[in-house]
Design a protein around this motif. Sequence first.
Motif, mmCIF file in Angstrom:
data_model
loop_
_atom_site.group_PDB
_atom_site.id
_atom_site.type_symbol
_atom_site.label_atom_id
_atom_site.label_comp_id
_atom_site.label_asym_id
_atom_site.label_seq_id
_atom_site.Cartn_x
_atom_site.Cartn_y
_atom_site.Cartn_z
ATOM 1 N N THR A 1 0.817 -1.218 0.000
ATOM 2 C CA THR A 1 0.000 0.000 0.000
ATOM 3 C C THR A 1 0.849 1.265 0.000
ATOM 4 O O THR A 1 0.318 2.364 -0.105
ATOM 5 C CB THR A 1 -0.949 0.027 1.223
ATOM 6 N N ASP A 2 2.157 1.094 0.130
ATOM 7 C CA ASP A 2 3.087 2.225 0.139
ATOM 8 C C ASP A 2 3.756 2.317 -1.231
ATOM 9 O O ASP A 2 4.760 1.653 -1.485
ATOM 10 C CB ASP A 2 4.127 2.037 1.237
ATOM 11 N N LYS A 3 3.211 3.145 -2.119
ATOM 12 C CA LYS A 3 3.686 3.199 -3.496
ATOM 13 C C LYS A 3 5.155 3.601 -3.592
ATOM 14 O O LYS A 3 5.917 3.014 -4.377
ATOM 15 C CB LYS A 3 2.841 4.161 -4.329
ATOM 16 N N ASP A 4 5.568 4.590 -2.834
ATOM 17 C CA ASP A 4 6.960 5.052 -2.909
ATOM 18 C C ASP A 4 7.927 3.955 -2.476
ATOM 19 O O ASP A 4 8.954 3.721 -3.123
ATOM 20 C CB ASP A 4 7.154 6.298 -2.047
ATOM 21 N N GLN A 5 7.597 3.297 -1.377
ATOM 22 C CA GLN A 5 8.445 2.205 -0.908
ATOM 23 C C GLN A 5 8.477 1.070 -1.923
ATOM 24 O O GLN A 5 9.539 0.504 -2.215
ATOM 25 C CB GLN A 5 7.934 1.678 0.437
ATOM 26 N N LEU A 6 7.316 0.744 -2.453
ATOM 27 C CA LEU A 6 7.199 -0.333 -3.445
ATOM 28 C C LEU A 6 8.069 -0.040 -4.668
ATOM 29 O O LEU A 6 8.840 -0.900 -5.121
ATOM 30 C CB LEU A 6 5.724 -0.487 -3.833
ATOM 31 N N ASP A 7 7.955 1.160 -5.199
ATOM 32 C CA ASP A 7 8.743 1.525 -6.390
ATOM 33 C C ASP A 7 10.240 1.472 -6.103
ATOM 34 O O ASP A 7 11.028 1.016 -6.944
ATOM 35 C CB ASP A 7 8.348 2.927 -6.870
ATOM 36 N N GLU A 8 10.620 1.924 -4.914
ATOM 37 C CA GLU A 8 12.050 1.926 -4.547
ATOM 38 C C GLU A 8 12.584 0.502 -4.446
ATOM 39 O O GLU A 8 13.676 0.198 -4.951
ATOM 40 C CB GLU A 8 12.230 2.653 -3.209
ATOM 41 N N ILE A 9 11.820 -0.375 -3.798
ATOM 42 C CA ILE A 9 12.244 -1.767 -3.627
ATOM 43 C C ILE A 9 12.358 -2.470 -4.972
ATOM 44 O O ILE A 9 13.360 -3.159 -5.260
ATOM 45 C CB ILE A 9 11.258 -2.527 -2.724
ATOM 46 N N ILE A 10 11.355 -2.304 -5.825
ATOM 47 C CA ILE A 10 11.360 -3.004 -7.113
ATOM 48 C C ILE A 10 12.476 -2.480 -8.016
ATOM 49 O O ILE A 10 13.136 -3.258 -8.715
ATOM 50 C CB ILE A 10 9.983 -2.891 -7.794
ATOM 51 N N ILE B 1 -2.243 -4.049 -8.689
ATOM 52 C CA ILE B 1 -2.099 -3.153 -9.841
ATOM 53 C C ILE B 1 -0.732 -2.469 -9.816
ATOM 54 O O ILE B 1 -0.048 -2.379 -10.847
ATOM 55 C CB ILE B 1 -3.237 -2.116 -9.859
ATOM 56 N N ARG B 2 -0.325 -1.985 -8.654
ATOM 57 C CA ARG B 2 0.972 -1.293 -8.551
ATOM 58 C C ARG B 2 2.139 -2.231 -8.872
ATOM 59 O O ARG B 2 3.063 -1.858 -9.606
ATOM 60 C CB ARG B 2 1.148 -0.723 -7.139
ATOM 61 N N ILE B 3 2.111 -3.431 -8.309
ATOM 62 C CA ILE B 3 3.193 -4.393 -8.556
ATOM 63 C C ILE B 3 3.246 -4.741 -10.041
ATOM 64 O O ILE B 3 4.328 -4.771 -10.657
ATOM 65 C CB ILE B 3 2.985 -5.668 -7.721
ATOM 66 N N THR B 4 2.093 -5.004 -10.624
ATOM 67 C CA THR B 4 2.032 -5.356 -12.040
ATOM 68 C C THR B 4 2.567 -4.232 -12.911
ATOM 69 O O THR B 4 3.361 -4.461 -13.833
ATOM 70 C CB THR B 4 0.578 -5.686 -12.451
ATOM 71 N N LYS B 5 2.150 -3.015 -12.615
ATOM 72 C CA LYS B 5 2.613 -1.860 -13.395
ATOM 73 C C LYS B 5 4.121 -1.686 -13.278
ATOM 74 O O LYS B 5 4.801 -1.355 -14.260
ATOM 75 C CB LYS B 5 1.893 -0.594 -12.933
ATOM 76 N N ALA B 6 4.656 -1.915 -12.077
ATOM 77 C CA ALA B 6 6.090 -1.732 -11.857
ATOM 78 C C ALA B 6 6.931 -2.742 -12.632
ATOM 79 O O ALA B 6 8.023 -2.421 -13.113
ATOM 80 C CB ALA B 6 6.393 -1.830 -10.362
ATOM 81 N N PHE B 7 6.428 -3.964 -12.765
ATOM 82 C CA PHE B 7 7.192 -5.011 -13.449
ATOM 83 C C PHE B 7 6.931 -5.072 -14.953
ATOM 84 O O PHE B 7 7.718 -5.675 -15.692
ATOM 85 C CB PHE B 7 6.891 -6.378 -12.831
#
Length: 268
Positions: free
Chosen positions: A56-65, A109-115
Motif C-alpha cells: 500500500t506504500d507506493k513510494d516504498q514499493l517503487d524503490e524496492i522493485i 495493480i501497482r506491482i504489475t505496473k512496476a514489473f
Amino acid sequence: MQKTIFITGASSGLGKSAAQLFQSKGWNVIATMRKTDNERELTALENVTVLKMDVTDKDQLDEIITDVLSRYDINVVLNNAGYGLVGPLEAFTDEQIKKQIETNLMGVIRITKAFTPYFREKREGVLINITSSFGLMGFPTCSVYSATKYAVDGFSESMGYELAQFGIKVKVVAPGGIQTDFAGRSLDGAYHEAYQKLITKVQEGYSPEQIVNYSKAEDIANVIYEAATDGKDQLRYIAGKDAIALYQERTTIGTEAHVQKIKSGFIF
C-alpha cells in the motif's frame, strides 16, 4: 540457469509456503513482507532474500522493485499479499473499505505496473495473482473482499490480453479454504446486530470441523508452482477440492441457479 521469483505477502501462510517450495526447487526467491523483524524460517534458507515492503506504500514499493531489478533477473512475480474484510457491508467504516481495496486490488495493480516495462523489454515473464473462490462467486459477509478479488480476476484477464503481444503470461490462482491462521491473522471484520443469524451461519464454515477439510497451504503452493512452470497459456487455476467443486457446480447448473441455491441457505 537459476530462475527467480518475487513474492509479496510472504511472512506466513500461502506466501511463505510458496517461498519455501520454490526455494526447494532450486529457485532464487525474493520474499517481501510488511514486517521482517520476527522472520526466522525464510532468512535461514539459502537463495532467499527477505525484504520489507508494504504494497500500500507506493513510494516504498517503487524503490524496492527498482533496486531488485537492478540486482536480479526476475522470471515470475507472485502477487499474494492480501487479507479478508468480513462482515455486513453497513457495518464497515469507509477506512476499512479503502484499506481493503488498497491492499487487495491496488497492491496488485501497482506491482504489475512496476514489473510490466521490465518484462516487456525481456519479452517474457509470468505474473501470477492470487484471488479466491470468492473472486469467482459472491458470498454473504464478503461483499468488499469479493469485490477486490473479482476486480483482480478481471484485471488479470484484461492484462493477459494486453501483454500477450510481448510474450508475458498473466495467470490467476483461485484457492478455496486454506488451513492457515488466515482467520486469526488476516481477517478484519465488523459486527451488526441486525445480521446476527447470518453471521452465525457464515461462521459455521470457519469452525474447526470445517477447517480440517480445507486445503493445506503447501497444496495450493504446488498449484502456484504449476502455473509458474507449466508453460501453458492458461488464465485461471482453481485450487483446492472445495473451490473446484463449487466452481464446477456453478458452471454445471448455471450462475443464476447457483445464486439462488446459495441465497436460499441464508434466508431466515
